[in-house]
Structure formats: structure tokens, C-alpha cells
Design an enzyme around this catalytic site. Structure first.
Site, PDB file in Angstrom:
ATOM      1  N   ASP A  29      89.836  62.186  74.957  1.00 33.61           N
ATOM      2  CA  ASP A  29      90.641  61.218  75.705  1.00 33.61           C
ATOM      3  C   ASP A  29      90.137  61.037  77.133  1.00 33.61           C
ATOM      4  OD1 ASP A  29      92.671  59.462  76.082  1.00 33.61           O
ATOM      5  OD2 ASP A  29      94.246  60.961  76.238  1.00 33.61           O
ATOM      6  N   HIS A  46      83.540  54.641  76.595  1.00 35.03           N
ATOM      7  CA  HIS A  46      83.414  55.093  75.200  1.00 35.03           C
ATOM      8  C   HIS A  46      81.970  55.505  74.915  1.00 35.03           C
ATOM      9  CE1 HIS A  46      87.491  54.119  74.479  1.00 35.03           C
ATOM     10  NE2 HIS A  46      87.342  52.803  74.504  1.00 35.03           N
ATOM     11  N   LEU A 140      76.931  73.896  61.709  1.00 35.97           N
ATOM     12  CA  LEU A 140      78.259  73.368  62.044  1.00 35.97           C
ATOM     13  C   LEU A 140      78.610  72.131  61.201  1.00 35.97           C
ATOM     14  CD1 LEU A 140      80.046  73.016  65.285  1.00 35.97           C
ATOM     15  CD2 LEU A 140      79.284  70.850  64.390  1.00 35.97           C
TER      16      LEU A 140
END
Ligand code: FPP
Length: 249
Positions: A29, A46, A140
Site C-alpha cells: 500500500d 505502481h 520461494l
């Protein structure tokens, strides 16, 4: 069940004897505010947020985190202005297209969770391609929550269970938490140990509601594009200090 991972390459600032969260979830955020503060369009925020994500994926892999779930686009984000939705979708497409190259040699597995309905065919195709290209990787696992909303996830799980009961393939007596969680997008993924929300907000925003029942939460005023290894280590160090009791004593 609660499993801890152990770090592979420990950063000097990380407690070597400390436990590394197996699964970290992040609400990325503050992109819009980061851009506005610089007089840039929100979409620039973004883009910078996507760059931060690439750095954090590598660092999480290096320190031995096994699963990283990031909130990239919620079911509510469709309500944003069309140009912002379009920009986010093209950023996601670009991210998925370049993921092989950018994470080459990193052994990272990519999966997408959320509703595929509503996504463009081009994005659906890229999701299928990157998922299958990376499915045998053993490092991962990056879970990208895209067109994701927990209430939709839980409602759809309940509806699927109801249909199976109606068909007679499932016994209502067999419905329990373990069975229910198998109907979620995260059926084979351990619950997040640590949820990180930067940018000064303290909401869960329809993110992993079921899965985060016993997660530790870490908040910070830092805006996502400015998030770095320093903050990740701060969050993990704070997590290591907490005493998780899972409702017990
Ligand atoms: C919230 O910040 C962020 C989003 C709605 C999108 C998150 C997307 C990215 C970080 C980039 C794309 C993702 C990938 C996986 C390539 P906000 O816009 O609500 O920020 P604000 O609260 O400051 O307005």
C-alpha cells in the site's frame, strides 16, 4: 500445524538464532501517495511498487522465506478510474511476461490466487504460462493475489461444498476447518506467519481473512515503493520477539 523455516544466507542484521517466518504476506500500500508526494501520476507509484516487489522477492528468497503472498489487485480495485485499472493490468502483464528473465536462476515458483473471471485472455494466458514454467522450482513461492477478495474466496468455497453435499459426494458431518481450508485458493499453502502493511493503514482490506487468523501483524508508515530490506528485517525481528500462543497459554 506450525512449521518454521531456517535462514540460508543470514543478513548481518538478522538474529541468526531467530526463526524466519515460513510465509509472509504483504499489502503493498501507498503507491499512489508516493507518486503524489513527488508530483507524479499515481501509475508511476505502481511502477515503482512493482520494482520494490522484485527486490523484496529476491531478499525473501535469500533469507529463507518459503512463501510470499502479495496483494496486487483486489476485487474492489475494479472501482478505481479506468486508466488506473488499465495501468495496473498492463503492469501485471509486464511483470508476468518478464518474470522468467528477471528471476532467472532464482528458482522461484510463481502462482496467482484470485478469480480468473474478469481478467483479460492475455493475462490468463501469461498466468498459465508462468505457473507451468515455474511449477517445479523449489525456492520461494511467490503468490500474487490478483482479482482477489477473501469474502469471494470464502463464499465460493462454501458454494462448492454445498454443491458437493447436494450431489451426495460430501457428508455435512465431515465439514471441519481442515476440510474447509482445502476449498480456498491457498489449499496447499501454510497460513501466513507475518502480515506486513506499510503506508500507515491498519486495515486487513479483505485480504487472507481466513488464513491470517493467527498471523502476527506489522505496520509501518513507510510507503510501499520505499520499502526495503531494512524494513523487512525490522518486521522479521519484531516477529521473532513476539510470543505466539495460538489461543493457548
Ligand atoms: C495500493 O496502493 C496498491 C495497489 C492497489 C496495487 C499494488 C500493485 C503493485 C505494487 C504493482 C503491481 C503488482 C505486481 C505484482 C506487478 P494505493 O494505490 O492504494 O496507494 P495509496 O493508498 O497511496 O493511494
Amino acid at each position: 500445524m506450525w512449521i518454521f523455516g531456517h535462514s540460508k544466507h543470514i543478513s548481518p542484521a538478522l538474529d541468526k538464532s531467530g526463526l524466519i517466518p515460513v510465509h509472509i504476506a504483504i499489502i503493498m500500500d501507498g503507491n499512489g501517495r508516493w507518486a503524489s508526494k513527488r508530483g507524479l501520476p499515481r501509475n508511476a507509484g505502481h511502477r515503482e511498487g512493482a520494482n520494490t516487489l522484485k527486490r523484496i522477492v529476491r531478499i525473501c528468497d535469500e533469507i529463507g522465506v518459503k512463501f510470499l503472498t502479495v496483494y496486487a489487485f483486489s476485487t474492489e480495485n475494479w472501482n478505481r478510474p479506468k486508466d488506473e485499472v488499465d495501468a495496473l493490468m498492463s503492469l501485471l502483464l509486464e511483470f508476468l511476461k518478464n518474470a522468467d528473465n528477471e528471476l532467472a536462476g532464482k528458482n522461484i515458483r510463481i502462482r496467482v490466487i484470485g478469480e480468473s473471471e474478469g481478467l483479460s485472455n492475455e493475462i490468463k494466458k501469461e498466468i498459465a504460462r508462468i505457473t507451468s514454467n515455474t511449477m517445479n522450482n523449489t525456492g520461494l513461492t511467490l503468490l500474487i493475489a490478483l482479482n482477489y477478495g477473501s469474502r469471494t474466496e470464502i463464499t465460493n468455497a462454501a458454494a462448492r461444498i454445498a454443491r458437493e453435499v447436494k450431489r451426495g459426494t460430501l457428508n455435512p458431518e465431515d465439514i471441519n476447518e481442515k476440510l474447509f481450508s482445502r476449498y480456498l485458493y491457498t489449499s496447499d499453502i501454510p497460513d501466513p506467519d507475518l502480515v506486513i502493511r506499510p503506508s500507515g493503514e491498519h486495515r486487513i482490506s479483505n485480504f487472507l481473512l481466513w488464513q491470517s487468523s493467527y498471523s502476527e501483524f506489522w505496520y509501518s508508515d513507510i510507503l510501499w515503493p520505499d520499502f526495503s530490506k531494512k524494513y523487512l528485517i525490522e518486521a522479521i525481528t519484531e516477529f521473532q520477539r513476539r510470543n505466539r500462543r495460538f489461543g493457548g497459554l
